[in-house]
Design an enzyme around this catalytic site. Structure first.
Site, mmCIF file in Angstrom:
data_model
loop_
_atom_site.group_PDB
_atom_site.id
_atom_site.type_symbol
_atom_site.label_atom_id
_atom_site.label_comp_id
_atom_site.label_asym_id
_atom_site.label_seq_id
_atom_site.Cartn_x
_atom_site.Cartn_y
_atom_site.Cartn_z
ATOM 1 N N THR A 174 -3.539 -9.256 3.436
ATOM 2 C CA THR A 174 -2.446 -8.284 3.322
ATOM 3 C C THR A 174 -2.636 -7.101 4.261
ATOM 4 O O THR A 174 -3.773 -6.728 4.580
ATOM 5 C CB THR A 174 -2.389 -7.754 1.864
ATOM 6 O OG1 THR A 174 -1.565 -6.588 1.808
ATOM 7 C CG2 THR A 174 -3.757 -7.361 1.342
ATOM 8 N N TYR A 234 -6.693 -3.129 -5.141
ATOM 9 C CA TYR A 234 -6.100 -4.379 -4.654
ATOM 10 C C TYR A 234 -6.455 -4.614 -3.187
ATOM 11 O O TYR A 234 -6.956 -5.678 -2.803
ATOM 12 C CB TYR A 234 -4.573 -4.333 -4.832
ATOM 13 C CG TYR A 234 -3.850 -5.402 -4.048
ATOM 14 C CD1 TYR A 234 -3.935 -6.731 -4.426
ATOM 15 C CD2 TYR A 234 -3.100 -5.072 -2.905
ATOM 16 C CE1 TYR A 234 -3.292 -7.719 -3.686
ATOM 17 C CE2 TYR A 234 -2.462 -6.042 -2.173
ATOM 18 C CZ TYR A 234 -2.550 -7.366 -2.565
ATOM 19 O OH TYR A 234 -1.930 -8.338 -1.824
#
Ligand code: UDP
Length: 328
Positions: A117, A141
């Protein structure tokens, strides 16, 4: 043609990858614990229900299917949850992936395509962001994904693993005609939340921040269609199993779209205006995130095909027609 094990294959991006792999002639096996995935999305290969932290289960699945590559999409993904419960993210995402990588090694599988990501970059220090941008995540995250990149890179150096780290910008869109699309609980993403207002699932849409340093004051993001993401995954898998080199590549369109432009696209596509109101900035948001995708274009021969209106058209057909048919 090869057998590909897709962890998280019952999820949003994972199911699109299964579809694209099948269309490219590969065999797909889905490994998913169905904690956030949907059984209805498993249509292009057998489901092996299991958790990535379950080594015995993984060993049995590797022995049974002997996959040539793993496409690893299984993960907890909600940034807000990661701030509240970081231990869950380090346990599931990091420890789970270490277990998966060890099962790959003993199972004789050495191609690892990883759903990473742009959150591994953290706040942008320059735009557009290329792969040499500093990686300094701002959430547990993002850290969990960066730790997996680091670990798999080191394991590659030590044991000959080949990896592709694919850093997504904003995954969006759907494939309504195939019955797959975005379905999160809770939903936090801008496109579904805006579309929900048009089908009575939400009252109004809040625009988080109007005083950012962008062309209209609202946050700028790089929305990329899940089918374009899936296409890049197929190319990365074929590169690795064909003996090609490891890589880390951004997957975005390179075009930024502000929240206001997103709402304008929805109005163009659906013919209806989203009831939207200004709201304070959301904690943790960066003003602008846009990919420099030239490395993926060059190394994977990939180019995204779908612009924001195409993304909205598919997302709209999904939420308004296909999703209610499937899930009621
Ligand atoms: N956003 C918004 N209202 C919402 C949800 C999101 O204005 O109800 C904005 C958010 O601030 C961000 C953009 O839309 O700038 C995309 O947010 P999303 O949660 O979809 O993805 P993110 O970029 O946070 O991963």
């Amino acid at each position: 043609m090869a057998t590909i094990l897709v962890t998280g294959g019952a999820g949003y991006v994972g199911s699109h990858c299964c579809l694209a792999l099948k269309r490219a002639g590969h065999d797909v096996v889905v490994y998913d614990n169905l904690s956030n995935g949907h059984r209805q999305f498993v249509k292009w290969g057998q489901l092996e229900e299991g958790d990535i932290r379950d080594r015995a289960r993984l060993d049995a699945v590797f022995a049974r299917h002997k996959p040539a590559a793993v496409l690893h999409c299984a993960a907890l993904i909600e940034v807000g949850e990661s701030v509240k419960f970081p231990e869950r993210f380090y346990d599931n995402n990091v420890a789970g992936t270490l277990t998966l990588l060890e099962a790959m090694r003993t199972g004789g599988c050495n191609a690892f395509v990883f759903s990473s990501t742009c959150a591994t970059y953290g706040d942008p220090v320059r735009l557009p962001m290329d792969e040499t941008h500093p990686q300094a995540p701002v959430s547990p995250y993002g850290w969990s994904k960066l730790m997996i990149e680091r670990a798999s890179r080191d394991i590659a150096a030590a044991h000959g693993l080949k990896f592709a780290h694919l850093r997504y910008f904003n995954a969006a869109g759907a494939t309504p005609d195939e019955g797959i699309g975005e379905r999160h609980d809770p939903e936090t993403h801008a496109i579904p939340l805006a579309l929900f207002t048009l089908i009575g699932r939400r009252e109004g849409f809040k625009i988080f921040g109007g005083d950012w340093e962008t062309r209209d004051g609202t946050c700028l993001r790089d929305y990329i269609h899940t089918l374009d993401l899936a296409d890049a995954h197929v190319r990365a898998i074929e590169r690795l199993i064909g003996g090609g080199e490891s890589l880390a590549a951004n997957l975005g369109t390179g075009d930024g779209v502000t929240v206001k432009e997103l709402l304008a696209s929805i109005e163009r596509v659906t013919g209806r205006a989203v009831p939207a109101a200004p709201a304070p900035r959301r904690e943790g948001d960066a003003p602008a995130l846009v990919a420099d995708n030239s490395y993926a274009r060059r190394e994977l021969g990939w180019s995204p095909q779908r612009n924001i209106d195409a993304i909205i058209a598919d997302a709209w057909k999904w939420h308004a027609e296909a999703e209610p048919k499937l899930f009621g």
